[in-house]
Structures are given as structure tokens and as C-alpha cells.
Design a protein around this motif. Structure first.
Motif, PDB file in Angstrom:
ATOM      1  N   PRO A  14       1.032  -1.182  -0.398  1.00 52.25           N
ATOM      2  CA  PRO A  14      -0.595  -0.198   0.073  1.00 52.25           C
ATOM      3  C   PRO A  14       0.669   1.341   0.105  1.00 52.25           C
ATOM      4  O   PRO A  14       1.955   1.377   0.223  1.00 52.25           O
ATOM      5  CB  PRO A  14      -0.934  -0.277   1.146  1.00 52.25           C
ATOM      6  N   LEU A  15       0.142   2.126  -0.689  1.00 56.08           N
ATOM      7  CA  LEU A  15       1.060   3.555  -0.409  1.00 56.08           C
ATOM      8  C   LEU A  15       1.091   3.952   0.934  1.00 56.08           C
ATOM      9  O   LEU A  15       0.610   4.122   2.172  1.00 56.08           O
ATOM     10  CB  LEU A  15      -0.206   4.504  -1.176  1.00 56.08           C
ATOM     11  N   GLN A  42     -14.121   7.662   3.084  1.00 47.13           N
ATOM     12  CA  GLN A  42     -14.882   7.070   3.182  1.00 47.13           C
ATOM     13  C   GLN A  42     -13.566   6.295   1.139  1.00 47.13           C
ATOM     14  O   GLN A  42     -13.539   5.185   2.367  1.00 47.13           O
ATOM     15  CB  GLN A  42     -16.011   6.907   1.595  1.00 47.13           C
ATOM     16  N   HIS A  43     -13.263   7.069   0.831  1.00 43.76           N
ATOM     17  CA  HIS A  43     -11.690   6.162  -0.060  1.00 43.76           C
ATOM     18  C   HIS A  43     -10.801   6.747   0.199  1.00 43.76           C
ATOM     19  O   HIS A  43     -10.016   5.966  -0.140  1.00 43.76           O
ATOM     20  CB  HIS A  43     -13.112   6.799  -1.381  1.00 43.76           C
ATOM     21  N   ALA A  47      -6.790   5.150   4.746  1.00 44.54           N
ATOM     22  CA  ALA A  47      -4.646   4.417   4.017  1.00 44.54           C
ATOM     23  C   ALA A  47      -4.518   6.329   4.648  1.00 44.54           C
ATOM     24  O   ALA A  47      -2.679   5.779   4.256  1.00 44.54           O
ATOM     25  CB  ALA A  47      -4.918   4.527   2.353  1.00 44.54           C
ATOM     26  N   HIS A  48      -4.650   7.421   4.396  1.00 46.59           N
ATOM     27  CA  HIS A  48      -4.413   7.930   4.804  1.00 46.59           C
ATOM     28  C   HIS A  48      -4.768   9.278   6.187  1.00 46.59           C
ATOM     29  O   HIS A  48      -5.883   9.004   6.676  1.00 46.59           O
ATOM     30  CB  HIS A  48      -4.472   9.397   3.351  1.00 46.59           C
ATOM     31  N   HIS A  49      -4.084  10.066   6.649  1.00 51.10           N
ATOM     32  CA  HIS A  49      -4.648  11.083   7.915  1.00 51.10           C
ATOM     33  C   HIS A  49      -4.782  12.631   6.915  1.00 51.10           C
ATOM     34  O   HIS A  49      -4.418  13.456   6.625  1.00 51.10           O
ATOM     35  CB  HIS A  49      -3.789  11.450   8.410  1.00 51.10           C
ATOM     36  N   LEU A  50      -6.455  12.796   7.022  1.00 51.10           N
ATOM     37  CA  LEU A  50      -7.532  14.389   6.890  1.00 51.10           C
ATOM     38  C   LEU A  50      -6.970  14.990   7.942  1.00 51.10           C
ATOM     39  O   LEU A  50      -7.609  14.259   9.208  1.00 51.10           O
ATOM     40  CB  LEU A  50      -8.135  13.489   6.817  1.00 51.10           C
ATOM     41  N   ILE A 277      -2.149  11.093  -7.925  1.00 53.07           N
ATOM     42  CA  ILE A 277      -1.297  11.684  -7.776  1.00 53.07           C
ATOM     43  C   ILE A 277      -0.618  11.620  -6.413  1.00 53.07           C
ATOM     44  O   ILE A 277       0.249  11.325  -7.331  1.00 53.07           O
ATOM     45  CB  ILE A 277      -1.678  13.316  -6.825  1.00 53.07           C
ATOM     46  N   LEU A 278      -1.646  10.641  -5.735  1.00 52.25           N
ATOM     47  CA  LEU A 278      -0.531  10.290  -4.645  1.00 52.25           C
ATOM     48  C   LEU A 278       0.438   8.828  -5.287  1.00 52.25           C
ATOM     49  O   LEU A 278       1.692   8.456  -4.803  1.00 52.25           O
ATOM     50  CB  LEU A 278      -1.079   9.985  -3.528  1.00 52.25           C
ATOM     51  N   ALA A 279       0.038   8.014  -5.983  1.00 51.57           N
ATOM     52  CA  ALA A 279       0.589   7.348  -7.034  1.00 51.57           C
ATOM     53  C   ALA A 279       1.748   7.143  -7.340  1.00 51.57           C
ATOM     54  O   ALA A 279       2.181   6.698  -8.306  1.00 51.57           O
ATOM     55  CB  ALA A 279      -0.757   6.676  -7.581  1.00 51.57           C
ATOM     56  N   GLY A 280       2.039   8.780  -8.302  1.00 55.40           N
ATOM     57  CA  GLY A 280       2.537   9.687  -8.826  1.00 55.40           C
ATOM     58  C   GLY A 280       2.738  10.513 -10.072  1.00 55.40           C
ATOM     59  O   GLY A 280       2.969  11.638 -10.872  1.00 55.40           O
TER      60      GLY A 280
END
Length: 322
Positions: A14-15, A42-43, A47-50, A277-280
């Protein structure tokens, strides 16, 4: 073979969790904010912090550009985000260019204005999701529901966002015809005038009212009137069926519904861009896009109140809100 297996194992990882800052034009209890935030979380949240900053420009419209810019940049420095999400036109206008200039990707959502006019289309660090309410089509569809509407009143508050939304579909016309329906659109900033327009709608020949945005109305003392109060009063006192253009207005003690925009879809579409974007991917290679162009959302209790029945062709694709 070993190198191939190593590469496949890396691709399956995972990223890394990213710090993402969401800067909203409005306030945390604003239902549009709540709906697009739900779509984002939800999406993205697993995986990330908001993190969130609310500029509160609807309830506090007197804030200057410098004040709002200072608030936004202070939050940016505190969070040091890998990416910034800007919700709605005010935050976008004040902060998109400043943050992108620091090399941080920016994804906007809820933008009513034309991004080309703001220099955002083709910008290497900026992309996002457009908000395009279906005013004419919604009115046409609800006319079918009612067996024909000869004359309809469209009410918005007098904010710049409302003006942009009206101009996008109605151009500069306050009165126009959609099919067999004569539409009169009004931008009102004073709550008392809003109430008068609603109470006198039937005697002025209107068969339905469509409400858009009603979040910046002020009373006789110049104090902000909460959107919940405006919506509840309008629903309770409208002498004709009350429809809307956004999902957050639908429900018991609210509007009947219509072919409306849902903020959750704005959040979901923005999350797709963020994932890329976070994938590159470079933001500038991802063109701004419109979210889903409307969903049928209705309140059973409000349909029953006005003795309206949905056409069978809508039922399988209708979402219900109470």
C-alpha cells in the motif's frame, strides 16, 4: 525471476500514509461539507490522515482576503501536508495559487466558477472536481412529476456562489422558459424578503418553488440565519410543493427532492484524483472533471404531504432521504 518477484511485491504494497489537509470555505455543520467529507473519508481515511480547517465564509462573510489567506497558510504550516484539498470557491480563490506555488499538489472540489478563468486548467500542481447543478433539467423533470408546471419560482441567497450557479444555467436572465414552464429566479440576501417570496408564491401564480443555496441570509439586525432554520421554515410555510437542487435539502420537514447534486460524489471523485497523484501522477496531467451529473433523491414523507407519486421509470434509480 528474483527481480521480477521483488518488483511485484513492491507494487502490491500500500502507499505510505499521507498527511492531507482539507480547507473548507464553510463550517463543520454545513451539510454540503459533511456530505463531501463523508465521500473523502470513505475512500481515503483508512490509508491516509485527513486534517480539516473551516474558513466559515458563509456565516462570517466580512472576513478579508488577507485574513482568510493567513488562516489557510497557518494551517498549511502546522500540518505540513503532502496534498491539500480545497472545498468550494472561496477557499479555491484565496489559496489554490499560494499553496501550489510552494510545490504542494492541490485538489479542489465544489467549484462553481469556470476554472479556466482562474488559471487552474493546465496548472502543473492543481486539478479538481467541478460542481454543476442541473437547474433547467431538474425543473423539467419535476414538471413531469407534477403533470406540468406553468410557473415556478427559483430562490437562492445573494452570495457570489449563488450568482455563479444561476449565471451558468440562466445566463443573465431572471425570467426564462424551460419547456412549458416559466421560471422566475430571485437572489435574496434578507431573510424577511425570502419569507415574503415564499408566503406569496401561490398568490403570485407559482405552482412550485425550487430552492438552491440559502446559507448566507441575514435577519433585520444583520445577523446570520442558520441554514437549518431557513430550510425548516421554508418547508413548513411554502404554499406550493418545494423542490431543491442539492441533496442536503431533501428530507422530512425539508424539501421533496429532485434531480440533485450529492456532495458524497464530489468527495469520491476528488479521492480518485488524489489516489492518482499520491501514486505518482502529476496534477497538471489530470484534467478537472465534473462529478456525477445529478441523482434522483426524494423524501417519501414530503411526496405524501403533497400527494405526489414518482413515475415508475424513476423508482429503480431513486435514493430516499428522511
Amino acid at each position: 525471476m528474483t527481480k521480477v518477484l521483488l518488483l511485484l511485491s513492491l507494487l502490491s504494497l500500500p502507499l505510505l500514509a499521507a498527511e492531507i489537509l482539507v480547507i473548507s470555505s464553510y463550517h463543520q455543520s454545513n451539510q454540503w461539507d459533511q456530505s463531501y467529507s463523508a465521500g473523502l473519508e470513505q475512500h481515503l481515511k483508512q490509508a491516509h490522515h485527513l486534517g480539516y480547517l473551516y474558513l466559515d465564509t458563509k456565516r462570517q462573510p466580512g472576513q478579508t482576503r488577507d485574513e482568510l489567506l493567513a488562516k489557510g497558510m497557518a494551517a498549511y504550516r502546522t500540518h505540513q501536508p503532502a496534498l491539500v484539498i480545497l472545498g468550494d470557491d472561496n477557499a479555491i480563490n484565496y489559496l489554490a495559487g499560494e499553496i501550489a506555488a510552494l510545490g504542494t499538489p492541490v485538489v479542489f472540489l465544489g467549484m462553481n466558477e469556470n476554472p479556466r478563468h482562474k488559471g487552474l486548467v493546465g496548472h502543473p500542481m492543481i486539478t479538481g472536481v467541478l460542481e454543476r447543478p442541473l437547474l433547467k433539467r431538474n425543473i423539467s423533470e419535476m414538471s413531469q412529476l407534477m403533470g406540468g408546471i406553468k410557473k415556478a419560482l427559483v430562490l437562492f441567497d445573494s452570495s457570489q456562489v449563488s450568482l455563479t450557479a444561476i449565471e451558468d444555467e440562466f445566463k443573465i436572465q431572471t425570467e426564462l422558459r424551460v419547456g412549458q414552464t416559466l421560471i422566475n429566479s430571485q437572489l435574496i440576501g434578507d431573510y424577511g424578503l425570502w419569507q415574503e417570496a415564499v408566503l406569496h408564491a401561490k398568490q403570485n401564480g407559482y405552482q412550485a418553488i425550487f430552492i438552491g443555496l440559502y446559507h448566507t441570509l441575514t435577519d433585520a439586525q444583520g445577523q446570520h440565519v442558520s441554514e437549518q432554520q431557513v430550510l425548516a421554515w421554508t418547508s413548513a410555510n411554502s404554499p406550493v410543493p418545494l423542490f431543491c437542487f442539492w441533496e442536503f435539502s431533501v428530507g422530512q420537514g425539508r424539501a421533496i427532492g429532485g434531480l440533485v447534486l450529492d456532495g458524497r460524489d464530489q468527495g469520491a471523485r476528488a479521492a480518485e484524483l488524489i489516489g492518482a497523484i499520491l501514486a505518482g501522477a502529476q496534477p497538471g496531467t489530470l484534467a478537472p472533471r465534473a462529478a456525477l451529473r445529478g441523482e434522483y433523491v426524494f423524501s417519501e414523507s414530503q411526496l405524501a404531504r403533497w400527494r405526489l407519486t414518482l413515475p415508475d421509470k424513476w423508482r429503480y434509480k431513486t435514493l430516499w432521504r428522511e
